[in-house]
Design a protein around this motif. Structure first.
Motif, short mmCIF file in Angstrom:
data_model
loop_
_atom_site.label_atom_id
_atom_site.label_comp_id
_atom_site.label_asym_id
_atom_site.label_seq_id
_atom_site.Cartn_x
_atom_site.Cartn_y
_atom_site.Cartn_z
N ASN A 59 0.87 -1.17 0.00
CA ASN A 59 0.00 0.00 0.00
C ASN A 59 0.91 1.22 0.00
O ASN A 59 1.86 1.29 0.76
N ARG A 99 3.01 -3.84 12.27
CA ARG A 99 1.63 -4.18 12.63
C ARG A 99 1.52 -5.70 12.67
O ARG A 99 1.86 -6.37 11.69
N HIS A 105 -2.33 -1.60 6.45
CA HIS A 105 -3.15 -0.43 6.72
C HIS A 105 -2.35 0.86 6.62
O HIS A 105 -1.14 0.88 6.82
N SER A 106 -3.05 1.94 6.37
CA SER A 106 -2.42 3.25 6.31
C SER A 106 -2.68 4.08 7.55
O SER A 106 -2.27 5.25 7.61
N THR A 107 -3.32 3.52 8.53
CA THR A 107 -3.71 4.26 9.74
C THR A 107 -2.68 4.05 10.84
O THR A 107 -2.36 2.92 11.19
N GLU A 110 -3.17 1.54 13.74
CA GLU A 110 -3.17 0.11 13.47
C GLU A 110 -1.82 -0.53 13.75
O GLU A 110 -1.71 -1.75 13.72
#
Length: 124
Positions: A59, A99, A105-107, A110
C-alpha cells in the motif's frame, strides 16, 4: 518484544535517491506488516507505504506512488524504503512501524511497534 531501528536518512538534493532501512532486533517481523510513516516539519505524522509479510500486498500513499518502493530481506529481519525522484516536500522524520497482522493499513493506530525515526532532508 521486537525493537526497530531505522537508518539511511540524510541530506539529498531534489531529484536524488535514498534508501532507508528498518531492522528488527529481539524478534522478527517477517510475517507481519511493515509500514513507513513520515512527519514533515510542523505537521502530523502521515502514512507513506506498507508491506504485508503474509501475502497481503503493498500500500502506498498517492504522493509517493511510482517513486517509493518497499522491499524486505527476511533473512536479515530488515525492510527498506527505496525513495527516488525525491522532492522538497518529502522532507521529514521517517519512522518504520510494525503491525501484527496481514493487511497493510495506512492508519497510524493500526501499528503496534515504532522505531525512533530517521531524518530525511531534500534540498530544492
Amino acid at each position: 518484544q521486537v525493537e526497530l531501528v531505522e537508518s539511511g536518512g540524510g541530506l539529498v538534493q531534489a531529484g536524488g535517491s535514498l534508501r532507508l532501512s528498518c531492522t528488527a532486533s529481539k524478534g522478527t517481523f517477517n510475517a507481519d506488516v511493515v509500514g513507513w510513516f513520515r512527519q514533515p516539519p510542523g505537521k502530523e505524522r502521515e502514512f507513506v507505504a506498507a508491506s504485508s509479510g503474509s501475502g497481503g500486498g503493498e500500500n502506498y500513499a498517492d504522493s509517493v506512488k511510482g517513486r517509493f518502493t518497499i522491499s524486505r530481506e527476511n533473512a536479515r529481519n530488515t525492510a527498506h524504503l527505496h525513495m527516488n525522484s525525491l522532492k522538497a516536500e518529502d522532507t521529514g522524520v521517517y519512522f518504520c512501524a510494525v503491525r501484527f497482522g496481514t493487511v497493510p493499513h495506512s492508519t497510524r493506530g493500526e501499528y503496534d511497534i515504532w522505531g525512533q525515526g530517521t531524518q530525511v532532508t531534500v534540498s530544492s
